[in-house]
Design a protein around this motif. Structure first.
Motif, PDB file in Angstrom:
ATOM      1  N   LEU A 102       0.829  -1.204   0.000  1.00 52.25           N
ATOM      2  CA  LEU A 102       0.000   0.000   0.000  1.00 52.25           C
ATOM      3  C   LEU A 102       0.865   1.256   0.000  1.00 52.25           C
ATOM      4  O   LEU A 102       0.615   2.199  -0.758  1.00 52.25           O
ATOM      5  CB  LEU A 102      -0.940  -0.004   1.203  1.00 52.25           C
ATOM      6  N   ILE A 103       1.902   1.275   0.809  1.00 50.62           N
ATOM      7  CA  ILE A 103       2.800   2.430   0.876  1.00 50.62           C
ATOM      8  C   ILE A 103       3.527   2.613  -0.447  1.00 50.62           C
ATOM      9  O   ILE A 103       3.737   3.744  -0.906  1.00 50.62           O
ATOM     10  CB  ILE A 103       3.781   2.274   2.058  1.00 50.62           C
ATOM     11  N   ALA A 104       3.898   1.509  -1.101  1.00 48.35           N
ATOM     12  CA  ALA A 104       4.545   1.615  -2.412  1.00 48.35           C
ATOM     13  C   ALA A 104       3.610   2.273  -3.419  1.00 48.35           C
ATOM     14  O   ALA A 104       4.036   3.148  -4.192  1.00 48.35           O
ATOM     15  CB  ALA A 104       4.966   0.228  -2.902  1.00 48.35           C
ATOM     16  N   VAL A 105       2.348   1.887  -3.408  1.00 45.27           N
ATOM     17  CA  VAL A 105       1.368   2.493  -4.327  1.00 45.27           C
ATOM     18  C   VAL A 105       1.178   3.974  -3.992  1.00 45.27           C
ATOM     19  O   VAL A 105       1.168   4.826  -4.896  1.00 45.27           O
ATOM     20  CB  VAL A 105       0.022   1.734  -4.271  1.00 45.27           C
ATOM     21  N   LEU A 106       1.041   4.294  -2.705  1.00 48.16           N
ATOM     22  CA  LEU A 106       0.864   5.697  -2.312  1.00 48.16           C
ATOM     23  C   LEU A 106       2.092   6.535  -2.652  1.00 48.16           C
ATOM     24  O   LEU A 106       1.969   7.707  -3.016  1.00 48.16           O
ATOM     25  CB  LEU A 106       0.539   5.797  -0.822  1.00 48.16           C
ATOM     26  N   GLY A 107       3.287   5.948  -2.559  1.00 45.47           N
ATOM     27  CA  GLY A 107       4.503   6.660  -2.952  1.00 45.47           C
ATOM     28  C   GLY A 107       4.544   6.919  -4.444  1.00 45.47           C
ATOM     29  O   GLY A 107       4.871   8.023  -4.895  1.00 45.47           O
ATOM     30  N   ALA A 108       4.190   5.905  -5.231  1.00 43.65           N
ATOM     31  CA  ALA A 108       4.149   6.085  -6.689  1.00 43.65           C
ATOM     32  C   ALA A 108       3.108   7.130  -7.071  1.00 43.65           C
ATOM     33  O   ALA A 108       3.356   7.968  -7.957  1.00 43.65           O
ATOM     34  CB  ALA A 108       3.848   4.747  -7.372  1.00 43.65           C
ATOM     35  N   ALA A 122       2.166   9.633  -5.230  1.00 45.57           N
ATOM     36  CA  ALA A 122       2.703  10.942  -4.848  1.00 45.57           C
ATOM     37  C   ALA A 122       3.633  11.481  -5.920  1.00 45.57           C
ATOM     38  O   ALA A 122       3.584  12.671  -6.263  1.00 45.57           O
ATOM     39  CB  ALA A 122       3.422  10.854  -3.499  1.00 45.57           C
ATOM     40  N   VAL A 123       4.478  10.618  -6.477  1.00 42.14           N
ATOM     41  CA  VAL A 123       5.378  11.049  -7.554  1.00 42.14           C
ATOM     42  C   VAL A 123       4.562  11.479  -8.769  1.00 42.14           C
ATOM     43  O   VAL A 123       4.801  12.540  -9.359  1.00 42.14           O
ATOM     44  CB  VAL A 123       6.370   9.930  -7.934  1.00 42.14           C
ATOM     45  N   GLY A 124       3.585  10.661  -9.153  1.00 37.69           N
ATOM     46  CA  GLY A 124       2.756  10.992 -10.312  1.00 37.69           C
ATOM     47  C   GLY A 124       1.954  12.272 -10.114  1.00 37.69           C
ATOM     48  O   GLY A 124       1.889  13.116 -11.013  1.00 37.69           O
ATOM     49  N   LEU A 125       1.359  12.421  -8.932  1.00 39.02           N
ATOM     50  CA  LEU A 125       0.586  13.629  -8.651  1.00 39.02           C
ATOM     51  C   LEU A 125       1.483  14.859  -8.587  1.00 39.02           C
ATOM     52  O   LEU A 125       1.114  15.939  -9.042  1.00 39.02           O
ATOM     53  CB  LEU A 125      -0.200  13.463  -7.347  1.00 39.02           C
ATOM     54  N   GLY A 126       2.684  14.676  -8.023  1.00 36.78           N
ATOM     55  CA  GLY A 126       3.634  15.793  -7.994  1.00 36.78           C
ATOM     56  C   GLY A 126       4.035  16.228  -9.388  1.00 36.78           C
ATOM     57  O   GLY A 126       4.110  17.420  -9.694  1.00 36.78           O
ATOM     58  N   ALA A 127       4.288  15.265 -10.265  1.00 36.99           N
ATOM     59  CA  ALA A 127       4.637  15.586 -11.650  1.00 36.99           C
ATOM     60  C   ALA A 127       3.473  16.259 -12.362  1.00 36.99           C
ATOM     61  O   ALA A 127       3.659  17.236 -13.101  1.00 36.99           O
ATOM     62  CB  ALA A 127       5.052  14.323 -12.394  1.00 36.99           C
ATOM     63  N   PHE A 128       2.272  15.746 -12.139  1.00 39.97           N
ATOM     64  CA  PHE A 128       1.084  16.360 -12.730  1.00 39.97           C
ATOM     65  C   PHE A 128       0.925  17.799 -12.252  1.00 39.97           C
ATOM     66  O   PHE A 128       0.667  18.703 -13.048  1.00 39.97           O
ATOM     67  CB  PHE A 128      -0.159  15.542 -12.371  1.00 39.97           C
ATOM     68  N   GLY A 129       1.132  18.021 -10.958  1.00 38.77           N
ATOM     69  CA  GLY A 129       1.026  19.369 -10.416  1.00 38.77           C
ATOM     70  C   GLY A 129       2.076  20.306 -10.978  1.00 38.77           C
ATOM     71  O   GLY A 129       1.821  21.474 -11.257  1.00 38.77           O
ATOM     72  N   ALA A 130       3.281  19.786 -11.168  1.00 37.21           N
ATOM     73  CA  ALA A 130       4.384  20.624 -11.646  1.00 37.21           C
ATOM     74  C   ALA A 130       4.331  20.891 -13.144  1.00 37.21           C
ATOM     75  O   ALA A 130       4.783  21.942 -13.601  1.00 37.21           O
ATOM     76  CB  ALA A 130       5.714  19.965 -11.300  1.00 37.21           C
ATOM     77  N   HIS A 131       3.771  19.955 -13.907  1.00 38.99           N
ATOM     78  CA  HIS A 131       3.872  20.075 -15.361  1.00 38.99           C
ATOM     79  C   HIS A 131       2.541  20.198 -16.102  1.00 38.99           C
ATOM     80  O   HIS A 131       2.546  20.556 -17.276  1.00 38.99           O
ATOM     81  CB  HIS A 131       4.639  18.876 -15.932  1.00 38.99           C
TER      82      HIS A 131
END
Length: 129
Positions: A7-13, A15-24
């Motif tokens: 579950l933490i691995a999915v939430l970490g992935a 977070a990376v995807g959402l961060g990239a979406f937010g930034a780009h």
């Protein structure tokens, strides 16, 4: 704690995807204040994913109670869902068009789960015999 690790691995992935979406991709869709709100959700998700990963690692050591660490992890997962999840939906309300104003009071509940998870760590160290 295999289930928690997955579950933490999915939430970490996420977070990376959402961060990239937010930034780009998000900056042209929402106002700067909404982008800041979205970024806050991502940051707190990352903080607590990292804390949960550390708790899982500590759970492998005999000096820590897996039961209390597991409780902390689940508090953090609920905090991510309520705090970060509500911030994502609130930040994107102009994009998705849903009436999500009711989520405003949900965000602090997520914060309480974050705090509760950290408090669970008080009980995680086990006295050596």
């Amino acid at each position: 704690m295999h289930r928690e690790l997955r579950l933490i691995a999915v939430l970490g992935a996420l977070a990376v995807g959402l961060g990239a979406f937010g930034a780009h991709g998000l900056e042209r869709l929402v106002e700067p204040a909404q982008l800041e709100t979205f970024g806050t959700g991502v940051r707190y998700q990352f903080y607590h994913v990292l804390a949960a990963a550390l708790a899982i690692a500590l759970g492998q050591h005999a000096a820590f109670s897996g039961q209390w660490l597991r409780r902390a992890i689940w508090c953090w997962v609920l905090g991510i869902a309520l705090f970060s999840g509500s911030l994502y939906l609130l930040a994107l309300r102009d994009v998705h068009g849903l009436a999500v104003g009711f989520l405003g009071p949900i965000t602090p509940l997520g914060g309480l789960f974050f705090i509760g998870g950290w408090m669970m760590l008080l009980f995680a160290p086990v006295a050596r015999r």
